[in-house]
Scaffold this motif. Sequence first.
Motif, PDB file in Angstrom:
ATOM      1  N   ARG A   1       0.835  -1.340  -0.012  1.00  0.00           N
ATOM      2  CA  ARG A   1      -0.085  -0.070   0.032  1.00  0.00           C
ATOM      3  C   ARG A   1       0.667   1.275  -0.090  1.00  0.00           C
ATOM      4  O   ARG A   1       0.346   2.246  -0.450  1.00  0.00           O
ATOM      5  CB  ARG A   1      -0.942   0.015   1.043  1.00  0.00           C
ATOM      6  N   PHE A   2       1.945   1.111   0.189  1.00  0.00           N
ATOM      7  CA  PHE A   2       2.685   2.358   0.340  1.00  0.00           C
ATOM      8  C   PHE A   2       3.804   2.321  -1.187  1.00  0.00           C
ATOM      9  O   PHE A   2       4.440   3.465  -1.323  1.00  0.00           O
ATOM     10  CB  PHE A   2       3.997   2.234   1.349  1.00  0.00           C
ATOM     11  N   LYS A   3       3.501   1.301  -1.961  1.00  0.00           N
ATOM     12  CA  LYS A   3       4.082   1.461  -3.428  1.00  0.00           C
ATOM     13  C   LYS A   3       3.618   2.567  -3.892  1.00  0.00           C
ATOM     14  O   LYS A   3       2.338   3.152  -4.152  1.00  0.00           O
ATOM     15  CB  LYS A   3       3.870   0.084  -4.019  1.00  0.00           C
ATOM     16  N   LEU A   4       4.411   3.284  -4.967  1.00  0.00           N
ATOM     17  CA  LEU A   4       4.134   4.305  -5.859  1.00  0.00           C
ATOM     18  C   LEU A   4       4.160   3.950  -7.500  1.00  0.00           C
ATOM     19  O   LEU A   4       4.153   4.764  -8.141  1.00  0.00           O
ATOM     20  CB  LEU A   4       4.847   5.743  -5.499  1.00  0.00           C
ATOM     21  N   VAL A   5       4.170   2.563  -7.803  1.00  0.00           N
ATOM     22  CA  VAL A   5       4.476   2.165  -9.015  1.00  0.00           C
ATOM     23  C   VAL A   5       3.227   2.490  -9.807  1.00  0.00           C
ATOM     24  O   VAL A   5       2.017   2.719  -9.656  1.00  0.00           O
ATOM     25  CB  VAL A   5       4.354   0.681  -9.039  1.00  0.00           C
ATOM     26  N   SER A   6       3.721   3.263 -11.247  1.00  0.00           N
ATOM     27  CA  SER A   6       2.817   3.815 -12.174  1.00  0.00           C
ATOM     28  C   SER A   6       2.224   5.093 -11.897  1.00  0.00           C
ATOM     29  O   SER A   6       1.583   5.676 -12.296  1.00  0.00           O
ATOM     30  CB  SER A   6       1.782   2.769 -12.472  1.00  0.00           C
ATOM     31  N   LYS A   7       2.905   5.729 -10.669  1.00  0.00           N
ATOM     32  CA  LYS A   7       2.481   7.223 -10.192  1.00  0.00           C
ATOM     33  C   LYS A   7       3.599   8.115 -10.829  1.00  0.00           C
ATOM     34  O   LYS A   7       4.675   7.798 -10.969  1.00  0.00           O
ATOM     35  CB  LYS A   7       2.280   7.269  -8.639  1.00  0.00           C
ATOM     36  N   VAL A   8       3.251   9.341 -10.958  1.00  0.00           N
ATOM     37  CA  VAL A   8       4.088  10.517 -11.222  1.00  0.00           C
ATOM     38  C   VAL A   8       4.277  11.466 -10.292  1.00  0.00           C
ATOM     39  O   VAL A   8       3.011  11.919  -9.889  1.00  0.00           O
ATOM     40  CB  VAL A   8       3.617  10.973 -12.749  1.00  0.00           C
ATOM     41  N   ALA A   9       5.303  11.890  -9.708  1.00  0.00           N
ATOM     42  CA  ALA A   9       5.524  12.813  -8.902  1.00  0.00           C
ATOM     43  C   ALA A   9       6.144  13.911  -9.282  1.00  0.00           C
ATOM     44  O   ALA A   9       7.078  13.986  -9.972  1.00  0.00           O
ATOM     45  CB  ALA A   9       6.047  12.262  -7.530  1.00  0.00           C
ATOM     46  N   LEU A  10       5.886  15.229  -8.848  1.00  0.00           N
ATOM     47  CA  LEU A  10       6.563  16.640  -9.003  1.00  0.00           C
ATOM     48  C   LEU A  10       6.857  17.068  -7.744  1.00  0.00           C
ATOM     49  O   LEU A  10       6.213  17.026  -6.885  1.00  0.00           O
ATOM     50  CB  LEU A  10       5.772  17.364  -9.719  1.00  0.00           C
ATOM     51  N   ILE A  11       7.982  17.555  -7.758  1.00  0.00           N
ATOM     52  CA  ILE A  11       8.974  18.298  -6.613  1.00  0.00           C
ATOM     53  C   ILE A  11       9.374  19.405  -6.769  1.00  0.00           C
ATOM     54  O   ILE A  11      10.385  19.481  -7.662  1.00  0.00           O
ATOM     55  CB  ILE A  11       9.682  17.052  -5.745  1.00  0.00           C
ATOM     56  N   THR A  12       8.849  20.551  -6.038  1.00  0.00           N
ATOM     57  CA  THR A  12       9.481  21.763  -6.129  1.00  0.00           C
ATOM     58  C   THR A  12      10.749  21.803  -5.268  1.00  0.00           C
ATOM     59  O   THR A  12      10.683  21.427  -4.284  1.00  0.00           O
ATOM     60  CB  THR A  12       8.465  22.951  -6.063  1.00  0.00           C
ATOM     61  N   GLY A  13      11.736  22.572  -5.562  1.00  0.00           N
ATOM     62  CA  GLY A  13      12.783  22.749  -4.864  1.00  0.00           C
ATOM     63  C   GLY A  13      13.541  21.592  -4.681  1.00  0.00           C
ATOM     64  O   GLY A  13      14.049  21.520  -3.586  1.00  0.00           O
TER      65      GLY A  13
ATOM     66  N   VAL B   1       9.716  10.734 -11.428  1.00  0.00           N
ATOM     67  CA  VAL B   1       9.750  11.938 -10.713  1.00  0.00           C
ATOM     68  C   VAL B   1      10.175  13.133 -11.625  1.00  0.00           C
ATOM     69  O   VAL B   1      10.860  13.246 -12.443  1.00  0.00           O
ATOM     70  CB  VAL B   1      10.828  11.829  -9.754  1.00  0.00           C
ATOM     71  N   ALA B   2       9.299  14.200 -11.416  1.00  0.00           N
ATOM     72  CA  ALA B   2       9.774  15.655 -12.032  1.00  0.00           C
ATOM     73  C   ALA B   2      10.424  16.138 -11.050  1.00  0.00           C
ATOM     74  O   ALA B   2       9.788  16.768 -10.091  1.00  0.00           O
ATOM     75  CB  ALA B   2       8.556  16.102 -12.663  1.00  0.00           C
ATOM     76  N   VAL B   3      11.708  16.658 -11.339  1.00  0.00           N
ATOM     77  CA  VAL B   3      12.796  17.344 -10.508  1.00  0.00           C
ATOM     78  C   VAL B   3      12.589  18.844 -10.929  1.00  0.00           C
ATOM     79  O   VAL B   3      13.004  19.065 -11.939  1.00  0.00           O
ATOM     80  CB  VAL B   3      14.140  16.868 -10.518  1.00  0.00           C
TER      81      VAL B   3
END
Length: 567
Positions: free
Chosen positions: A316-328, A348-350
């Motif tokens: 349930r903690f897995k993020l497979v197939s998810k897309v994340a954006l992180i600012t800074g 991940v979008a850095v």
Amino acid sequence: MPAPAPPSSLPLSDQMNGNGAAQPKAGTPEGVHATGQPDTPIEVITDLLQRAMTGNSVEEVKGAVQKALAVAGGLDPYLEKVSSKPSELINELITASMNAPWSDFHAQGKTIFKQKKECCAGSLEGQFLRSLVQLTHATSVLEVGMFTGTSTLAMAQALPDFGKVYALDIEPFLKEFTAPYFEKSGLQNRIEVVVGPANESIEKLAQRGVRFDIAFLDADKSGYLGYYKQLMDNDLIVPGGIVVVDNSLMKGRVYAPSEEDEMADAIREFNEYVSNDPRVEVVAIPLRDGINIVTRRPVKGDEIVTGVGSSNILQRFKLVSKVALITGAGQGIGRAFAHALGEAGAAVAVVDINKGKAEEVVAELRGKGIRSIAIQADVTQKKDCKRMVDETVAALGGLHIAVNNAGINRNASAEETSEEDWDATFSLNTKGVFMSCQAEGEVFLAQKYGKIINTASMATLLVPHPQKQIAYNSSKAAVVKITQTLACEWADRGVNVNCISPGIVETALIMESPTLKPLVSEWLSQIPKGRLASVADLQTAIVYLASDASNYMVGHNLVIEGGQSLW
């Protein structure tokens, strides 16, 4: 010997039926592929030997046997050739095991039994077990039958620092034999050798509360079934754990038995028992002398028993197939967040105002096999907030997680805080967070799913001191209220908005600052944990907030400050 010819020398027209499908040959023995076209090395060998049995000339028989010999004799060496090589120390241990005078040791009374060099697992099996440890993320491994510890060391190398291999053997001398190599490896803290009958050793470990992610059985064959029952009946294998069984083919004697073969009978009985055990699923792999991987079946029940969506708690903690954006995300906390979400499975979008720093983090992520892109953006500009979201969706195929982390802190007393510093702090820390949420929310609300995590601060709970930072404290307090307000507005539309409030984090910003570094000793006196936070302390929290494990958490300010706000 020249490379073997293709397994079938029949003309293509003779190999195919009228529909173009492969035509089975009459009299094809059991074990050859149903189409008549052998695929596996064993099928090829069987086919070649069948031809030799029905050959019309000595040359034809000899040619078929030579080809079969080339396929059979080349299999194990080729598998070792194309598999990753073990460490130099394991190779050294293998050499010592193969060259040791085992007969002399027994004659001198050092060993209880007449050990044989053939008991050494070798490099391929060690690498296989090491891979299993890595794939399962095991932390507790049981090895029944250590011998000279080549597999023990291979598995220990794949464990985290807090992991352990419990290696059992009945021979006290083998603990002595392996000790110098374990010590030389620097991994002796990951290995505990337990000497004595295996069933008694397992019982002692169970009494200590030890449970196992992986159990590897490679000892006396007549004891396999007893060890298996002991492990399974007493729930010593953790949920999702596996039992790996060596020598499950017993040199082929389990399925092509001789007249009297006590060991083969024991393995055959074991294999049959396990294959009929309704608690488990088993797959047999013809690696070396056979390896069976036994996994406990999922149980039936409500979602507490089976897991939500048939996912166990860790899944349930897995993020497979998810897309994340992180600012800074080009440094410090944001960089740590990028690695954490990427390791959990997300692309991940850095995002950073400094494109070069963002690209450096992307290089790190890609080195770990994490799909990632670098985006330059100034989140104080509405158009940049919109663009960073659009570029993420276009490049990575969507957006599911947004971490609004970019921020600044300009220390000054209230009476000396300039209008310029106040405006700059609120522009990035507060306005930038809100405009990022707006741009991200446009995607999340449309798809009725999204996780937004804003970086606030422990300064929302107290006034950090002795440093003076009124603009920073106020801007982060506003972040918490933005988070709570959006959470209430968007919760019933599938979007979870939360924030995370770190304490004082040991980053270059502090440790390289001539004004902040002298304050560290005073800060430490204010923190019950007695140390500053590391960026790694925040990583699991961001994964929790980004994952479906936190689906019912909305508007929460998750504080991670070592207890500083309690004093």
